[in-house]
Design a protein around this motif. Structure first.
Motif: not given
Length: 102
Positions: A50-59
């Motif tokens: 999760a980012t600080q902005h509430g997004e989710l990032v897949w790696t």
């Protein structure tokens, strides 16, 4: 009302889907105590954070593949299930087939 962090909510939702485990995958909390780690058998498949902005990032485990950023837990859930399905289909299509003769 205190909402769960998006990664914690994603982990909960993925954990509630029995087909994830039945397909040979597992999900667990990330090593740092946050995020979602996805395993294929015992191998690292990829992870969400999760980012600080509430997004989710897949790696992806294979860092040469491009990741993905989504804005909702539902989108992350859908994308994870599609990745699992694609992996299962690829494994199924590449497995040797036995045919009856005679």
């Amino acid at each position: 009302m205190n909402r769960a962090a998006p990664d914690a909510e994603l982990l909960r939702q993925l954990g509630d889907i029995p087909e994830v485990g039945l397909s040979g995958f597992a999900v667990r909390e990330g090593l740092a105590g946050t995020g979602v780690t996805v395993l294929k058998g015992r191998d690292y498949f990829g992870s969400w954070r999760a980012t600080q902005h509430g997004e989710l990032v897949w790696t992806f485990a294979d860092l040469s593949e491009e990741g993905r950023t989504v804005t909702t837990v539902d989108d992350a859930l859908r994308y994870t299930l599609l990745l699992i399905l694609a992996s299962v289909a690829k494994s199924h299509n590449s497995s040797p087939r036995f045919t009856r003769t005679g």
